[in-house]
Enzyme design. Sequence first.
Site, PDB file in Angstrom:
ATOM      1  N   CYS A 188     -19.987   0.495  -0.018  1.00  0.00           N
ATOM      2  CA  CYS A 188     -20.261  -0.111  -1.326  1.00  0.00           C
ATOM      3  C   CYS A 188     -21.622   0.202  -1.937  1.00  0.00           C
ATOM      4  CB  CYS A 188     -20.102  -1.622  -1.229  1.00  0.00           C
ATOM      5  SG  CYS A 188     -18.407  -2.087  -0.871  1.00  0.00           S
ATOM      6  N   PHE A 189     -22.711   0.003  -1.176  1.00  0.00           N
ATOM      7  CA  PHE A 189     -24.037   0.065  -1.807  1.00  0.00           C
ATOM      8  C   PHE A 189     -24.269   1.383  -2.540  1.00  0.00           C
ATOM      9  CE2 PHE A 189     -26.533  -3.288   0.869  1.00  0.00           C
ATOM     10  CZ  PHE A 189     -25.662  -4.252   0.414  1.00  0.00           C
ATOM     11  N   GLN A 190     -24.019   2.478  -1.815  1.00  0.00           N
ATOM     12  CA  GLN A 190     -24.278   3.796  -2.399  1.00  0.00           C
ATOM     13  C   GLN A 190     -23.447   3.987  -3.673  1.00  0.00           C
ATOM     14  OE1 GLN A 190     -26.153   6.409  -0.870  1.00  0.00           O
ATOM     15  NE2 GLN A 190     -25.436   8.141  -2.088  1.00  0.00           N
TER      16      GLN A 190
ATOM     17  N   ASN B  14     -24.856  -5.993  -5.590  1.00  0.00           N
ATOM     18  CA  ASN B  14     -25.028  -4.926  -4.602  1.00  0.00           C
ATOM     19  C   ASN B  14     -26.292  -4.116  -4.864  1.00  0.00           C
ATOM     20  OD1 ASN B  14     -22.969  -5.590  -2.957  1.00  0.00           O
ATOM     21  ND2 ASN B  14     -21.595  -3.943  -3.547  1.00  0.00           N
TER      22      ASN B  14
ATOM     23  N   LYS C 142     -20.903  -8.022  -9.866  1.00  0.00           N
ATOM     24  CA  LYS C 142     -20.692  -7.392  -8.555  1.00  0.00           C
ATOM     25  C   LYS C 142     -21.629  -6.193  -8.383  1.00  0.00           C
ATOM     26  CE  LYS C 142     -18.977  -6.061  -4.714  1.00  0.00           C
ATOM     27  NZ  LYS C 142     -19.193  -6.739  -3.464  1.00  0.00           N
TER      28      LYS C 142
ATOM     29  N   ASN D  19      -9.047   1.456  -3.720  1.00  0.00           N
ATOM     30  CA  ASN D  19     -10.372   2.052  -3.572  1.00  0.00           C
ATOM     31  C   ASN D  19     -10.878   2.603  -4.908  1.00  0.00           C
ATOM     32  OD1 ASN D  19      -8.010   3.412  -2.786  1.00  0.00           O
ATOM     33  ND2 ASN D  19      -9.133   5.164  -2.011  1.00  0.00           N
ATOM     34  N   THR D  20     -12.199   2.553  -5.087  1.00  0.00           N
ATOM     35  CA  THR D  20     -12.837   3.065  -6.305  1.00  0.00           C
ATOM     36  C   THR D  20     -14.017   3.949  -5.885  1.00  0.00           C
ATOM     37  OG1 THR D  20     -14.098   1.000  -6.362  1.00  0.00           O
ATOM     38  CG2 THR D  20     -12.213   1.132  -7.829  1.00  0.00           C
ATOM     39  N   PRO D  21     -13.708   5.098  -5.286  1.00  0.00           N
ATOM     40  CA  PRO D  21     -14.806   5.936  -4.770  1.00  0.00           C
ATOM     41  C   PRO D  21     -15.588   6.597  -5.895  1.00  0.00           C
ATOM     42  CG  PRO D  21     -12.710   7.089  -4.571  1.00  0.00           C
ATOM     43  CD  PRO D  21     -12.388   5.725  -5.118  1.00  0.00           C
TER      44      PRO D  21
ATOM     45  N   ASP E  82       0.857  -1.191   0.000  1.00  0.00           N
ATOM     46  CA  ASP E  82       0.000   0.000   0.000  1.00  0.00           C
ATOM     47  C   ASP E  82       0.890   1.237   0.000  1.00  0.00           C
ATOM     48  OD1 ASP E  82      -3.254   0.237   1.070  1.00  0.00           O
ATOM     49  OD2 ASP E  82      -2.042   2.069   0.967  1.00  0.00           O
TER      50      ASP E  82
HETATM   51  N1  LIG Z   1     -15.228  -2.717   1.923  1.00  0.00           N
HETATM   52  C1  LIG Z   1     -15.969  -3.700   1.471  1.00  0.00           C
HETATM   53  O1  LIG Z   1     -16.768  -4.294   2.211  1.00  0.00           O
HETATM   54  C2  LIG Z   1     -15.870  -4.148   0.036  1.00  0.00           C
HETATM   55  C3  LIG Z   1     -16.459  -5.358  -0.335  1.00  0.00           C
HETATM   56  C4  LIG Z   1     -16.329  -5.784  -1.653  1.00  0.00           C
HETATM   57  C5  LIG Z   1     -15.646  -4.991  -2.564  1.00  0.00           C
HETATM   58  N2  LIG Z   1     -15.101  -3.796  -2.188  1.00  0.00           N
HETATM   59  C6  LIG Z   1     -14.356  -3.038  -3.191  1.00  0.00           C
HETATM   60  O2  LIG Z   1     -12.960  -3.276  -2.991  1.00  0.00           O
HETATM   61  C7  LIG Z   1     -12.198  -2.108  -3.311  1.00  0.00           C
HETATM   62  C8  LIG Z   1     -11.363  -1.706  -2.117  1.00  0.00           C
HETATM   63  O3  LIG Z   1     -12.238  -1.369  -1.053  1.00  0.00           O
HETATM   64  P1  LIG Z   1     -11.697  -1.166   0.427  1.00  0.00           P
HETATM   65  O4  LIG Z   1     -12.897  -1.016   1.292  1.00  0.00           O
HETATM   66  O5  LIG Z   1     -10.688  -2.202   0.739  1.00  0.00           O
HETATM   67  O6  LIG Z   1     -10.946   0.253   0.252  1.00  0.00           O
HETATM   68  P2  LIG Z   1      -9.911   0.917   1.255  1.00  0.00           P
HETATM   69  O7  LIG Z   1     -10.000   2.385   1.023  1.00  0.00           O
HETATM   70  O8  LIG Z   1     -10.117   0.384   2.636  1.00  0.00           O
HETATM   71  O9  LIG Z   1      -8.485   0.371   0.761  1.00  0.00           O
HETATM   72  C9  LIG Z   1      -7.907   0.715  -0.438  1.00  0.00           C
HETATM   73  C10 LIG Z   1      -6.409   0.858  -0.209  1.00  0.00           C
HETATM   74  O10 LIG Z   1      -5.765   1.020  -1.476  1.00  0.00           O
HETATM   75  C11 LIG Z   1      -4.642   1.849  -1.287  1.00  0.00           C
HETATM   76  N3  LIG Z   1      -4.199   2.374  -2.570  1.00  0.00           N
HETATM   77  C12 LIG Z   1      -4.828   3.232  -3.406  1.00  0.00           C
HETATM   78  N4  LIG Z   1      -4.090   3.439  -4.505  1.00  0.00           N
HETATM   79  C13 LIG Z   1      -2.975   2.690  -4.393  1.00  0.00           C
HETATM   80  C14 LIG Z   1      -1.846   2.468  -5.206  1.00  0.00           C
HETATM   81  N5  LIG Z   1      -1.731   3.061  -6.407  1.00  0.00           N
HETATM   82  N6  LIG Z   1      -0.864   1.657  -4.777  1.00  0.00           N
HETATM   83  C15 LIG Z   1      -0.978   1.055  -3.564  1.00  0.00           C
HETATM   84  N7  LIG Z   1      -2.026   1.208  -2.747  1.00  0.00           N
HETATM   85  C16 LIG Z   1      -3.024   2.016  -3.152  1.00  0.00           C
HETATM   86  C17 LIG Z   1      -5.162   2.919  -0.335  1.00  0.00           C
HETATM   87  O11 LIG Z   1      -4.080   3.586   0.314  1.00  0.00           O
HETATM   88  C18 LIG Z   1      -6.024   2.090   0.615  1.00  0.00           C
HETATM   89  O12 LIG Z   1      -5.308   1.689   1.768  1.00  0.00           O
HETATM   90  C19 LIG Z   1     -13.217  -1.056  -3.739  1.00  0.00           C
HETATM   91  O13 LIG Z   1     -13.341  -1.101  -5.132  1.00  0.00           O
HETATM   92  C20 LIG Z   1     -14.502  -1.535  -3.092  1.00  0.00           C
HETATM   93  O14 LIG Z   1     -15.639  -1.105  -3.785  1.00  0.00           O
HETATM   94  C21 LIG Z   1     -15.181  -3.383  -0.902  1.00  0.00           C
END
Ligand SMILES: NC(=O)c1ccc[n+]([C@@H]2O[C@H](COP(=O)([O-])OP(=O)(O)OC[C@H]3O[C@@H](n4cnc5c(N)ncnc54)[C@H](O)[C@@H]3O)[C@@H](O)[C@H]2O)c1
Length: 485
Positions: A293-295, A241, A237, A106-108, A52
């Site tokens: 996620c949902f929103q 959701n 996916k 992350n994919t906000p 990360d």
């Molecule tokens: N949280 C959930 O319950 C959940 C469930 C299923 C899918 N998802 C999907 O999974 C993905 C990640 O979600 P999350 O909740 O883990 O996000 P998160 O924000 O908790 O974690 C993402 C991490 O990626 C790191 N990051 C970003 N760009 C980077 C890069 N270029 N190199 C290295 N690290 C980098 C960030 O610093 C962060 O720590 C999203 O697309 C989300 O929609 C999430």
Amino acid sequence: MSPNVSYFNHNSRDAPRGPVKNICCIGAGYVGGPTCAVLAWKCPDIKVTITDISEERIAAWNSEELPIFEPGLDAVVKEARGRNLFFSTDVDGSIAAADLIFVSVNTPTKEAGIGAGLAADLCYVEAATRRIATVSKKGAIIVEKSTVPCRTAESMRKILEAVSPSTDASFEILSNPEFLAEGTAIEDLLDPARVLIGAMPTPGGQLAQQRLAEVYARWVRPEAIITMGLWSSELSKLAANALLAQRVSSINAIAAICEKTEANVHEVSSACRLDLRIGSKFLEAGVGFGGSCFQKDLQNLIYLSLSLGLPEVAEYWKQVLVMNAWTKRRFSKDIVQKMFSTITSKHIAVLGFAFKADTGDTREAPAIDVCRDLLEDGAVVHIYDPKVSEASIDRALMAKGACSHTATKGKGYIVEPSMQQACAGASALVFMTNWTEFSSKQVDWKAIYQSMSKPAFIFDGRNVVKDVEALKKIGFSVYKSGVGY
Ligand SMILES: NC(=O)c1ccc[n+]([C@@H]2O[C@H](COP(=O)([O-])OP(=O)(O)OC[C@H]3O[C@@H](n4cnc5c(N)ncnc54)[C@H](O)[C@@H]3O)[C@@H](O)[C@H]2O)c1
């Protein structure tokens, strides 16, 4: 991204691929961390490095206090860490060594520019893809773990091919969306309902799909490992959701009718659940859905529909979000109205701040909106959550611009160390998360009632309170979402 571009003529330049021995996961968040920790735990002969750009996050993963709370996660990490599981800020080095790379960044939702408020912001996916293109080894398999818009793999491939310094670089991209739910992530990962692996129908795509399937087959039931086309997997996916969120909004719409008719939504939903065609999950009425996620996934689906020239489809899914926002607002309004239409300077205990029980995640938590509304109406809010830190609460409320218009000093809210302390002196307590400690038999409701200002109200947005009559007997005025008392 044009859906008309075909990949089926892709000229595959596949390097021969053996079994996966070294995995890198880019993104050590709620998905990357638990997912790859479980993978490492189950496959001790595969080296797994979770990387990360956040030094703080990696330091926490390497410490005794993990950056996220998830039941069972500590034990998994502690057993595998240092054996075959590593957490590192060396993003390039971790990618370079890997023969399979999960992209779990992350994919906000985009906050500005074209598609603001709806489209997914793929800047993190693009940044990760560029690093992969630059440093990954030949034949590395790239796996989309993040939730992405349909056909993102196509954009990733274009970036990989354009940026790669090698003229004969070979990249296979798979879609492997994650279906874990926070709070039950370890359970979900150990025995997933399904693992989707989407690939292109090329020999290289099929081989890469097989390699990833072999990794999962080490602990996942074979019938749960589903292979399919890349675009179907990406869209599955978002579809899953959207369907789950739609159920929550549907039952909340029924709850509003119940409140006007003296029907009880819990009775109605239990009747519906018994119909096997409907099923039993995600029919809990309350103060609306939250979570990261949902929103955003619905916004993403709405944007996709609009981009594809399907405004009616977009409008259909938009109503799920409209209903959710209305549900939260209605709950806040009810609190004010039931408390004699004024909450100015009244102390209100908000119990639970996480978006659901068994997680410390506050992203899109309904508690944020409700606290903001209460603060705007002049209440002094006392917040207690067993797993959310004061710093996270501050960040979440600040991001929503939640502030008190009446507090002469401080923030207008106080983060309390216990349920009892949050309730002492309060005129109302509001359940925003269904933590089991709130419904435990150990709670001394008489003592809580005595410590509160009278009349003492309970507003239950999470169906925490089961025996309403007992609480009424003590003296509380009790209001539950979807129950027309
Ligand atoms: N949280 C959930 O319950 C959940 C469930 C299923 C899918 N998802 C999907 O999974 C993905 C990640 O979600 P999350 O909740 O883990 O996000 P998160 O924000 O908790 O974690 C993402 C991490 O990626 C790191 N990051 C970003 N760009 C980077 C890069 N270029 N190199 C290295 N690290 C980098 C960030 O610093 C962060 O720590 C999203 O697309 C989300 O929609 C999430």
